[in-house]
Write a protein that holds these residues in place. Structure first.
Motif, short mmCIF file in Angstrom:
data_model
loop_
_atom_site.label_atom_id
_atom_site.label_comp_id
_atom_site.label_asym_id
_atom_site.label_seq_id
_atom_site.Cartn_x
_atom_site.Cartn_y
_atom_site.Cartn_z
N LYS A 1 -6.17 9.35 -1.82
CA LYS A 1 -5.49 8.25 -1.05
C LYS A 1 -5.05 8.90 0.39
CE LYS A 1 -3.39 6.12 -4.91
NZ LYS A 1 -2.09 5.43 -5.69
N CYS A 2 -4.98 10.24 0.49
CA CYS A 2 -4.64 10.58 1.86
C CYS A 2 -5.70 11.72 2.46
CB CYS A 2 -3.27 11.29 1.64
SG CYS A 2 -2.57 12.10 3.38
N ARG B 1 0.87 -1.14 -0.04
CA ARG B 1 -0.01 -0.14 -0.06
C ARG B 1 0.97 1.30 -0.09
NH1 ARG B 1 -4.94 -1.86 4.04
NH2 ARG B 1 -6.49 -2.36 2.45
N GLU C 1 -0.79 4.74 -0.59
CA GLU C 1 -1.90 4.80 0.11
C GLU C 1 -1.48 4.73 1.55
OE1 GLU C 1 -3.91 1.17 -1.20
OE2 GLU C 1 -4.33 2.27 -3.04
N GLU D 1 -5.81 12.11 -7.17
CA GLU D 1 -5.27 10.96 -6.78
C GLU D 1 -4.61 11.10 -5.33
OE1 GLU D 1 -2.18 7.04 -7.63
OE2 GLU D 1 -2.07 9.14 -8.68
#
Length: 545
Positions: free
Chosen positions: A254-255, A84, A89, A250
């Motif tokens: 992801k964050c 990940r 991620e 993106e």
């Protein structure tokens, strides 16, 4: 019946163990082949099945089964965290690490993985603790060099993040060649407040002198490239912009922390009604934000945010990155987005890799708003007005107000028209200087106009013919550069003039101090005085506009 009941589960247990072994082997193979998405899927299946078996552990008569399965589960969580993290991620990867460490608190591989993730998230102290704990494990003996490397990196970045004591002297003196220095995120004596210029702004909280570093922040995303000719360049720029948008989407997907920070930015609507976020949100050691007081970030709002807040890397940035004049770079730096524009800015930015460093370009007093130039301020008022329209605002700084009041003067308008039609630049500069005397201009007022007519001053003072024809009737270029810097702020082009004058006429103390003052305005205190001397001696500045 009892014997049959006891024997009946055994084949089922064997099948479960075989399935677990197959899943673990498959996931490991995918991980080694760096097929991150597929390995995550396989590890997820193994983890779910293992957790299910552990919850039903009383059914298992084998006393070694549960400890072995927990050990396998810990390793699987650690490996899934690794996969990940490769996909950036980081939030989910940290959750896997924490689950693994609940099973085995000193698991070597998990501690190293978690340390690397925290390092990527700029949580230097927490990352350092992970690597220190990993050093206590016997496995650390075979990985001591790697671990020591991570620890030294954490110590260095934590120190920089805490003190802001950056030194880019060697890199600058070497002409920005080679790999950019490794930077930490840093937040100095600043805060976000309501601004009289527009919406919200960034303000200094204590008195500081020119060159003081204000903050260093890493981009949410960047997109860079070399653009071809004009027609193709426009298409290429559109492609780059599309790629940039996808990268930002993106990152915020992801964050969660990035998502929350981006959501604090303006989308161009109701500027005065926006909330003022706490500075703690932007400090590097801040953990994940568990709540988001801002509205949901859908793609349309992200597009609006990028339209308002994206920064195009300027010519100096292109030079720093070793690019040519066709270079184009765009990025989103959240904290920098809170800084408003002024045509008499008091701060400058320097792009280093994916980081932007912002420092004071002149002395600032506590409570003063920090401002940056959104475009070239060594331009006439009419061009600055055109450029401000592309940013959808009207600049009302002291300089713009002053020049706006002068715009009705016939003499000034004739000089502007004359330059547009190819008038002798020496004559234009002479008429402008005479006009300023008649209008009884002093100090910064003269600097404002000289900045607006910088191109004419540079051409006149650099032309042997103009100097021969007009001689002392036009001021020397180094005096003009000093005057502009005092009024408008330091600029690399002005610094070149002072350096050229130093090389020509010698390194007197007064001249060196003038150059040092402007040097700090351009590069800040991240480049030391000794480096400036070396830079001057190496002759890195060419005499070009």
């Amino acid at each position: 019946m009892r014997e049959e009941e006891q024997q009946q589960p055994q084949p089922q247990l064997g099948m479960a163990e075989e399935l677990l072994q197959q899943l673990r082997s498959k996931a490991t193979e995918l991980l080694l082949r760096e097929e991150w998405v597929e390995s995550i899927i396989a590890y997820s299946q193994f983890i779910t099945l293992s957790q299910d078996k552990i919850s039903k552990s009383p059914e298992n008569p084998d006393p070694d089964f549960l400890p072995k399965l927990k050990k396998s589960l810990c390793l699987a969580l650690s490996n899934r965290a690794e996969a990940r993290s490769r996909l950036r991620e980081f939030s989910q990867a940290l959750e896997d690490c924490d689950q693994a460490l609940k099973i085995e608190s000193a698991h070597f591989k998990t501690l190293v993985c978690k340390g690397k993730i925290l390092l990527n998230l700029n949580r230097y102290s927490m990352a350092m603790e992970c690597f220190k704990k990993a050093q206590l494990d016997p496995q650390a003996c075979g990985n001591s060099e790697t671990l020591n490397g991570y620890l030294e990196k954490c110590k260095k970045l934590e120190f920089l993040s805490r003190t802001g004591a950056f030194d880019l002297s060697d890199w600058v003196v070497n002409g920005f060649r080679g790999k950019p220095p490794e930077l930490a995120e840093y937040v100095g004596a600043i805060q976000i407040k309501k601004s009289n210029i527009s919406g919200r702004g960034l303000f200094i909280t204590k008195n500081i002198d020119a060159g003081t570093l204000l903050f260093v922040t890493k981009a949410v995303a960047t997109e860079r490239g070399i653009l071809p000719g004009q027609d193709l360049g426009e298409n290429a720029q559109l492609v780059m912009w599309k790629n940039f948008i996808e990268k930002v989407m993106e990152s915020i997907t992801k964050c969660p922390r990035t998502r929350s920070l981006v959501s604090t930015l303006s989308s161009g609507e109701d500027e005065n009604g926006l909330d003022v976020p706490e500075m703690s949100l932007f400090r590097p050691e801040t953990e994940e934000i568990n709540h988001n007081p801002y509205e949901k970030l859908d793609k349309n709002r992200v597009l609006s945010i990028l339209d308002v807040n994206s920064l195009v890397e300027d010519a100096i940035s292109a030079k720093v990155l070793g690019k040519n004049s066709d270079y184009y770079g765009v990025g989103l730096w959240v904290l920098a987005s809170f800084i408003n524009h002024s045509c008499i800015p008091n701060a400058r930015r320097l792009h280093v890799g994916d980081h932007v460093m912002v420092h004071a370009s002149r002395d600032l007093k506590a409570g003063e708003e920090i401002t940056l130039p959104y475009f070239d301020v060594l331009s006439p008022l009419n061009k600055r007005k055109e450029m401000s329209k592309t940013w959808d605002f009207d600049c009302s700084c002291k300089r713009c107000k002053f020049e706006g009041e002068l715009s009705s003067k016939q003499d000034l308008r004739e000089i502007e028209i004359g330059l547009e039609r190819g008038m002798d630049v020496g004559g234009a500069v002479y008429r402008l200087e005479e006009g300023m005397r008649r209008w009884m201009m002093r100090g910064k007022e003269k600097g404002y106009l000289r900045a607006s007519f910088w191109a004419a001053f540079y051409e006149a003072c650099s032309s042997e013919k103009a100097v021969k024809n007009w001689g002392r009737r036009i001021p020397p270029l180094d005096s003009v550069a000093d005057s502009i810097a005092e009024a408008v702020g330091s600029d690399e082009r002005l610094l070149k003039i002072l350096f050229a004058n130093l090389k020509k006429n010698g390194n007197g103390v007064v001249a060196l101090e003038r150059a040092l003052k402007m040097w700090r305005g351009v590069y800040g205190k991240i480049v030391k005085k000794q480096a400036m001397r070396s830079f001057l001696d190496l002759g890195n500045y060419e005499q070009s506009y």
